[in-house]
Design an enzyme around this catalytic site. Structure first.
Site, mmCIF file in Angstrom:
data_model
loop_
_atom_site.group_PDB
_atom_site.id
_atom_site.type_symbol
_atom_site.label_atom_id
_atom_site.label_comp_id
_atom_site.label_asym_id
_atom_site.label_seq_id
_atom_site.Cartn_x
_atom_site.Cartn_y
_atom_site.Cartn_z
ATOM 1 C CB SER A 144 38.049 39.786 -8.919
ATOM 2 O OG SER A 144 37.220 38.676 -8.674
ATOM 3 C CG ASP A 149 42.164 32.671 -7.506
ATOM 4 O OD1 ASP A 149 41.310 32.450 -6.631
ATOM 5 O OD2 ASP A 149 42.139 33.662 -8.255
ATOM 6 C CG HIS A 167 40.266 35.752 -5.793
ATOM 7 N ND1 HIS A 167 40.251 35.548 -7.155
ATOM 8 C CD2 HIS A 167 39.358 36.731 -5.549
ATOM 9 C CE1 HIS A 167 39.360 36.338 -7.707
ATOM 10 N NE2 HIS A 167 38.815 37.079 -6.760
#
Length: 421
Positions: free
Chosen positions: A220, A355, A384
Site C-alpha cells: 500500500s 481495489d 486491497h
C-alpha cells in the site's frame, strides 16, 4: 491447475454431504428443497468458475523481465481462485486482518538516528537458525514496508517474514515514524512523497550487512514510498556506482495507489468513506494524538483532530508538515504514475482490478510498458491487500505466494536481471 470439472465436483460433493448429514428438518428435509439448494449451488459454482476465477494479467516493458517472471514465478501464470464465499473486493479487504493467522515472530528492535534528530524504528528478524544461509554476513536481507498506519505486527507483514524465514532469509521492517510505540523526538512524522527516512534505512542496512544481498517489499503506502524512492533517486545514482540503491536486487509492490488524486476520490464515495476512509483517518489522528506534546508546538492539532477524511487530514497536517503550498501539490508529488520511466531496479507490482483504494483506471499499464525494469500483475479480484484464497484462508494468500516466489527468484537468480534494457 485445477480443472473446472474437478472444482465443480468437489464443491457440490462437500455441499451435498453437509446437507445430508447436518440438515434434518424443514425445507431441506424434502427432495425438492435439496434439489433447489443443489441447483443454486451448481449455478453459483458455474458463475464463480467462469466469471470470478481468472488468470492474472502480466504486463512488462521488456521481454527479458517478462520471461524471467514466467519461468521463475509460476504463480503469475496460474489462475487465481479467490475464496468463493468472499471474493468481493470490500469483503476481501475487510476480512483479511481477521481471518488470516498471525504467525509468531520475535523481533529485535533497533532505533537509528535521522538527519533531523529524529529516530526511526527498525524491527529485525535475524533468522539465525537459517540452514540455507548460516553465515549472517551473507544472509540475504528482505526490507519490508507496511501500509499507511501499519507496523511490523500487521498480518501481511508477519506472513512475509514467515515466508522469508522458510527461505532462510533475514527480514527488517521499516516502521514509519511514530507508529510503532517509539518516542517522536522531532515534530515530523511521514508522508508518501518523502523518501529521506527510507534512504537512511537502506544505507544503514547496507553498512550493517555489506556482503548480504538485499531486496524490498512494500505494501500500500509502503509500496508507494518505494516507488517514489525509485523514481526520485534516478538523478542521484546515475553517476554513483556505490549508491546503496544499486545494491537492491529487486522490489515487489502490493496494492500501491499510483495516482493519489484518484485514490482519495475513490475512497470518498459514500460506501467506501464509511467502510475505510473514516477509520483510516481516525488511525492517523490517534497517532497524532499520541505525540501531541511535540507536534502541537508547530501545528494546529485541534484543527487536525476535526478532519473527517484522509484528504482533510492531509490538508491540515501532512502537506503543511512537509512544506507543500497546497494539498494538491503534495498529492501530485506523491503520485509516481507519471515518473515510472525513471525506475532502474527490477520492480514487480501486484494490483487487483477491483481495489477501491487504487481504482483500475488509475493502474499505470501504459507507463509500465515503457520501462523494461517494470512488471505489473493484475488480478480481477483481491481487493486491497486481500488476495484471499482457499476455503478458509487462514494461512498463505495469493499475495504471499507472489512474494515468496519473487523473493526467491530475485535473490537466487538476480544475476539474470542485471541488464533488462
Amino acid at each position: 491447475m485445477i480443472s473446472l470439472d474437478f472444482s465443480f465436483n468437489i464443491l457440490t460433493r462437500d455441499l451435498s454431504y453437509y446437507l445430508e448429514n447436518q440438515v434434518k428438518v424443514g425445507l431441506f428435509g424434502s427432495g425438492v428443497g435439496l434439489s433447489l439448494v443443489l441447483g443454486f449451488s451448481a449455478a453459483y459454482t458455474c458463475y464463480y468458475l467462469i466469471s470470478v476465477a481468472k488468470k492474472p494479467q502480466l504486463i512488462s516493458g521488456g521481454k527479458k523481465f517478462y520471461q524471467f517472471l514466467r519461468e521463475q514465478c509460476p504463480v503469475v501464470s496460474e489462475t487465481y481462485y479467490p475464496t468463493f464465499w468472499c471474493w468481493e473486493s470490500r469483503i476481501q479487504t475487510l476480512l483479511r486482518p481477521f481471518v488470516t493467522a498471525k504467525p509468531g515472530v520475535v523481533y529485535r528492535n533497533e532505533l537509528i538516528k535521522a538527519a533531523d534528530g529524529g529516530q526511526i524504528s527498525l524491527d529485525w528478524f535475524d533468522n539465525d537458525d537459517s540452514l540455507s544461509h548460516p553465515d549472517p554476513a551473507t544472509r540475504p536481507t528482505v526490507l519490508l514496508l507496511p501500509g499507511l498506519t501499519g507496523t511490523s505486527r500487521e498480518s501481511y507483514i508477519l506472513h512475509m517474514v514467515q515466508q522469508s524465514r522458510d527461505l532462510g532469509y533475514r527480514c527488517v521492517v521499516f516502521n514509519n515514524r511514530g507508529v510503532s510505540g517509539e518516542t517522536l523526538l522531532t515534530p515530523r512524522t511521514y508522508c508518501a512523497a518523502n523518501t529521506e527516512d527510507l534512504e537512511t534505512v537502506i544505507e544503514h542496512i547496507q553498512r550493517t550487512n555489506e556482503a548480504a544481498p538485499i531486496m524490498a517489499a512494500g505494501v500500500s503506502m509502503g509500496g508507494l514510498v518505494q516507488a517514489m524512492m525509485l523514481t526520485n533517486l534516478k538523478g542521484k545514482i546515475d553517476h554513483l556506482s556505490s549508491h546503496p540503491l544499486r545494491m537492491m536486487l529487486g522490489v515487489v509492490v502490493f496494492s500501491a495507489g499510483w495516482d493519489v488524486f484518484e485514490c482519495t476520490a475513490s475512497l470518498e464515495k459514500p460506501l467506501d468513506r464509511f467502510l475505510f476512509n473514516s477509520y483510516l483517518t481516525s488511525c492517523l489522528q490517534a497517532s497524532v494524538h499520541r505525540h501531541r506534546p511535540v507536534l502541537e508546538k508547530c501545528y494546529d492539532i485541534d484543527h487536525v483532530m476535526k478532519a473527517r477524511t484522509i484528504r482533510e487530514f492531509d490538508e491540515r497536517f501532512t502537506s503543511i508538515m512537509f512544506g507543500y503550498p497546497t494539498n494538491d501539490d503534495y498529492y501530485r508529488d506523491a503520485s509516481p504514475v507519471h515518473r515510472l520511466k525513471s525506475v532502474q531496479v527490477p520492480m514487480l507490482c501486484l494490483n487487483a482490478a477491483d481495489d477501491v483504494f487504487s481504482p483500475s483506471h488509475a493502474i499505470p499499464v501504459e507507463a509500465v510498458k515503457q520501462n523494461p525494469n517494470l512488471a505489473l500483475l493484475i488480478t480481477c479480484h483481491g481487493g486491497h491487500i486481500g488476495f484471499l484464497e482457499g476455503l478458509w484462508p487462514r494461512q498463505s494468500t495469493y499475495m504471499d505466494r507472489v512474494f515468496k516466489q519473487f523473493a526467491k527468484a530475485v535473490i537466487e537468480q538476480g544475476s539474470r536481471l542485471q541488464d533488462l534494457s
